[in-house]
Design an enzyme around this catalytic site. Structure first.
Site, PDB file in Angstrom:
ATOM      1  N   GLU A  36      57.009  -5.689   5.387  1.00 37.18           N
ATOM      2  CA  GLU A  36      57.690  -6.600   6.313  1.00 37.18           C
ATOM      3  C   GLU A  36      58.127  -7.851   5.562  1.00 37.18           C
ATOM      4  O   GLU A  36      57.300  -8.591   5.031  1.00 37.18           O
ATOM      5  CB  GLU A  36      56.739  -6.998   7.465  1.00 37.18           C
ATOM      6  CG  GLU A  36      57.326  -8.084   8.368  1.00 37.18           C
ATOM      7  CD  GLU A  36      56.369  -8.509   9.494  1.00 37.18           C
ATOM      8  OE1 GLU A  36      55.250  -7.959   9.591  1.00 37.18           O
ATOM      9  OE2 GLU A  36      56.747  -9.417  10.253  1.00 37.18           O
ATOM     10  N   ASP A  87      52.534  -7.970   8.694  1.00 40.52           N
ATOM     11  CA  ASP A  87      51.605  -9.013   9.099  1.00 40.52           C
ATOM     12  C   ASP A  87      50.757  -8.499  10.265  1.00 40.52           C
ATOM     13  O   ASP A  87      51.196  -7.633  11.015  1.00 40.52           O
ATOM     14  CB  ASP A  87      52.368 -10.260   9.587  1.00 40.52           C
ATOM     15  CG  ASP A  87      53.139 -10.936   8.457  1.00 40.52           C
ATOM     16  OD1 ASP A  87      52.777 -10.725   7.283  1.00 40.52           O
ATOM     17  OD2 ASP A  87      54.113 -11.663   8.763  1.00 40.52           O
ATOM     18  N   ASP A 103      50.223  -9.378  13.229  1.00 36.05           N
ATOM     19  CA  ASP A 103      50.548 -10.057  14.480  1.00 36.05           C
ATOM     20  C   ASP A 103      51.428  -9.141  15.336  1.00 36.05           C
ATOM     21  O   ASP A 103      51.675  -7.997  14.975  1.00 36.05           O
ATOM     22  CB  ASP A 103      51.241 -11.397  14.198  1.00 36.05           C
ATOM     23  CG  ASP A 103      52.517 -11.222  13.373  1.00 36.05           C
ATOM     24  OD1 ASP A 103      52.996 -10.083  13.243  1.00 36.05           O
ATOM     25  OD2 ASP A 103      53.027 -12.229  12.845  1.00 36.05           O
ATOM     26  N   ASP A 153      54.620  -9.129  15.982  1.00 35.19           N
ATOM     27  CA  ASP A 153      55.843  -8.670  15.327  1.00 35.19           C
ATOM     28  C   ASP A 153      55.533  -7.537  14.359  1.00 35.19           C
ATOM     29  O   ASP A 153      56.268  -6.553  14.281  1.00 35.19           O
ATOM     30  CB  ASP A 153      56.505  -9.822  14.555  1.00 35.19           C
ATOM     31  CG  ASP A 153      57.385 -10.660  15.476  1.00 35.19           C
ATOM     32  OD1 ASP A 153      57.586 -10.240  16.632  1.00 35.19           O
ATOM     33  OD2 ASP A 153      57.851 -11.735  15.030  1.00 35.19           O
TER      34      ASP A 153
END
Ligand code: 0RA
Length: 656
Positions: free
Chosen positions: A439, A512, A514, A516
């Protein structure tokens, strides 16, 4: 009668029995697949399966699973109760034998006490063998019968009558042995998912589950079984029609005349804007992951019915017939068969493929007849379905043309549509190569510096990948990131995909920790699921798990540190580092330098990966459906409630 027997009178047979259970304890993975969370829950399924069999035979319409505070779990049914009479040859009560003999299904074939445990797996004896204790209570013939095993199946309380009752049924309570399993923590979601699936397949039976650790409870009960299963899978899609469902039986004429018929049930629905195909098949309540004769029959019947309708109504131009794949775009279908044991055949390495030849004929005709009738009765829907199939056909032809043109192009294959961002691995030993899909370009750069150049390739992603659930194949092929991905993997896509050509043994998604990141994972998994399913089935797709914390302090001008992935390992790290520690909390990959990223997330010796395992259709469809569906607020809510970034999901398994 039963209470006059001396059950402690062990003979040779009973010694053999104990040796069998010891074998299970020596090599548990051989019997339950693994000793991690998956294996742990397998113990429950073995016991539940017996109750399901009993309910399927028409005895009892409620099965209750209770997770207790002490780490034990019980399964209670309202069936006839496990037989408690004495087995002639061994002079041991049947119920005791069932809990202490491996593959008891086979052994009882000749006796009156036949169970179909062998049908599902290895039976309750394996659960007993891997438990600290196992209590069995049978309500039967007006009496309550009880016996207890401890320490891997040693009989400590022989069968005795402990009271009177007017109920009937069986209650099994066991506590998994902590010496065997890496975790003995039963997961609510895992158990609910399994029982919900059972409830869809066995309609009109209650699957009640209670968690005494926190007071949660659920009652899975479906009047309409498979139709409601389809409803859940498609809950975030846009249906094109009502849910279509049929059932019928098939009598094989040329065989054994007193054979039970094959029972068939099918539910299906088409959705607009869905370019995937979800076909789930079950035989005797067990998922057939690799399809087989019944799935082939379904495809044949469906293709025949739709093409015949289209031809009869002059909806196809020229003589061009629709291909099966065009007809299955946007389809969700579930087929469930009950096949008598005498003609049950499974194939393949994992026995996940039905081989019974009759099932193909049976399902082919069943689907053709019922669907032909339905299409005639629902003319308007049928016409719009044909139109959808023609659209799919056109998209497929366009995609093929684009691919052929790309192939004909003179440029060397690797830079046709490569985005130029791929950093390849140097080794040509493809199986040991790893592709990291990262990412963000900045984390991609860090990964490029930190990687093992020989075996690790890096493909950074800019922004969110295209949603392949709501975009056509044609559009996907024009997408730079996916074109690069397809080219670098080098094994084709869809029906052309050949895993033997793959240039990587592992595909690792690194995002990550999270929401997203989770969204990107899901978009990529959706892509792999639709276009490179064998990679997922083969267990070649992984998610990297970066640490959440770094605990550190300075000792004699040197930094000592320890990484932590969750609260438990954080506590451990604090103890290891000792007082006056400091904690960094990582919010993303970008907060690590290349050495740290290598050490924590990429180095095969120290990293943590989870292998993506999308065997559970409810989990996958719920996750993919909700995450990918049109309603963004639904998606965020679901991510927040269901993705625990500190833990691994139940459909993924930790590996290195
Ligand atoms: C063998 C024969 C009969 C019932 C069962 C097994 C049985 C097994 C389990 C396991 C969990 N719950 C169960 N309920 C029943 C039928 C014996 C008869 O004819 O009464």
């Amino acid at each position: 009668m039963a209470d006059k027997i001396n059950y402690n009178n062990y003979n040779e047979d009973s010694i053999e029995v104990l040796e069998g259970l010891e074998g299970v304890r020596k090599r548990p993975a051989m019997y339950i697949g693994s000793t991690n969370a998956t294996g742990l829950h397998h113990l429950v399924w073995e016991v539940v399966d017996n109750s399901v069999d009993e309910a399927m035979s028409g005895f009892g319409d409620k099965i209750t699973v209770t997770i207790h505070k002490d780490g034990s779990i019980s399964v209670q049914d309202e069936g006839r109760g496990i037989p408690v009479g004495i087995h002639k040859k061994t002079k041991i009560p049947a119920v005791q034998l069932i809990f202490s003999t491996l593959h008891s299904g086979g052994k009882f074939t000749e006796s009156a006490y036949k169970t179909s445990a062998g049908l599902h797996g290895v039976g309750a004896s394996v659960t007993n063998a891997l438990s600290e204790y196992c209590d069995v209570t049978v309500y039967r013939d007006g009496k309550i019968h009880h016996l207890r095993f401890e320490n891997g199946g040693r009989l400590v309380v022989p069968l005795e009558i402990v009271g009177n009752t007017n109920r009937h049924g069986t209650l099994v309570t066991f506590k998994p042995d902590a010496k065997i399993f890496s975790t003995i923590d039963f997961k609510w979601d895992t158990i609910c998912n399994h029982l919900q699936e059972s409830a869809f397949l066995l309609k009109k039976v209650h699957f009640y589950v209670v968690d005494e650790r926190n007071g949660l409870s659920e009652d899975f009960f479906y009047e309409d079984g498979l139709s409601q299963y389809i409803g859940v899978i498609n809950q975030n899609k846009e249906p094109m029609s009502d849910i279509i469902s049929f059932d019928d039986v098939y009598n094989s004429s040329d065989r054994n005349n007193n054979l039970e018929p094959i029972q068939m049930e099918l539910a299906m629905q088409y959705c607009n804007g869905d370019y995937g195909e979800t076909v789930l098949s079950y035989v005797n309540n067990v998922r057939t992951h690799d399809g087989g004769t019944h799935e082939t029959g379904l495809r044949m019947g469906l293709t025949r019915a739709v093409n015949d309708f289209a031809v009869d109504n002059s909806l196809l131009r020229g003589k061009m017939k629709l291909e099966g794949g065009d007809i299955r775009e946007g389809l969700t279908a579930i087929i469930s068969l009950r096949i008598p044991e005498e003609i049950l055949e499974f194939e393949g390495q994992t026995k996940g493929k039905l081989g019974t030849p009759d099932a193909m004929t049976a399902v082919n005709n069943f689907v053709y007849t019922n669907l032909t009738y339905y299409l005639k009765e629902h003319h308007e829907f049928a016409v719009s379905l044909i139109k959808k199939c023609i659209d799919a056909q056109n998209a497929r032809l366009a995609a093929r043309k684009a691919k052929d043109e790309a192939r004909k192009s003179k440029k060397p294959r690797n830079d046709i549509i490569l985005s130029g961002k791929l950093t390849p691995a140097q080794s040509k030993d493809y199986k040991s190569n790893e592709l990291f899909i990262v990412e963000g370009e900045s984390a991609g750069g860090t990964a490029r510096t930190g990687r093992d150049r020989i075996h690790q390739a890096i493909l950074p992603l800019r922004g969110k990948p295209l949603n392949t659930d709501t975009n056509t194949m044609d559009k996907m092929l024009k997408n730079e990131e996916f074109a690069t991905l397809i080219n670098t993997i080098g094994a084709g896509i869809g029906t052309d995909f050949d895993i033997d050509d793959a240039h990587y043994g592992k595909i690792i998604i690194m995002t990550d920790a999270d929401t997203d990141g989770a969204h990107i994972q899901t978009l990529l998994l959706t892509f792999f699921y639709h276009y490179m399913k064998p990679l997922i089935k083969n267990g070649s797709v992984y998610i990297a798990v970066p640490p959440l914390y770094r605990v550190h302090k300075e000792v004699n001008k040197e930094i000592v540190y320890q990484y932590a992935w969750d609260d438990a390992s954080l506590a451990e790290a604090k103890v290891k580092i000792g007082s006056n520690y400091k904690i960094n909390r990582y919010k993303g990959l970008g907060e690590m330098n290349s050495d740290q990223l290598w050490e924590t997330t990429m180095n095969p010796r120290t990293r943590m990966l989870v292998r993506v395992n999308i065997e559970d259709p409810l989990l996958v469809e719920k996750r993919v459906g909700i995450l990918m569906g049109k309603d963004a607020s639904n998606r965020r809510k679901w991510i927040e409630e269901n993705i625990d970034f500190n833990a691994t999901d139940s459909f993924i398994e930790e590996v290195r």
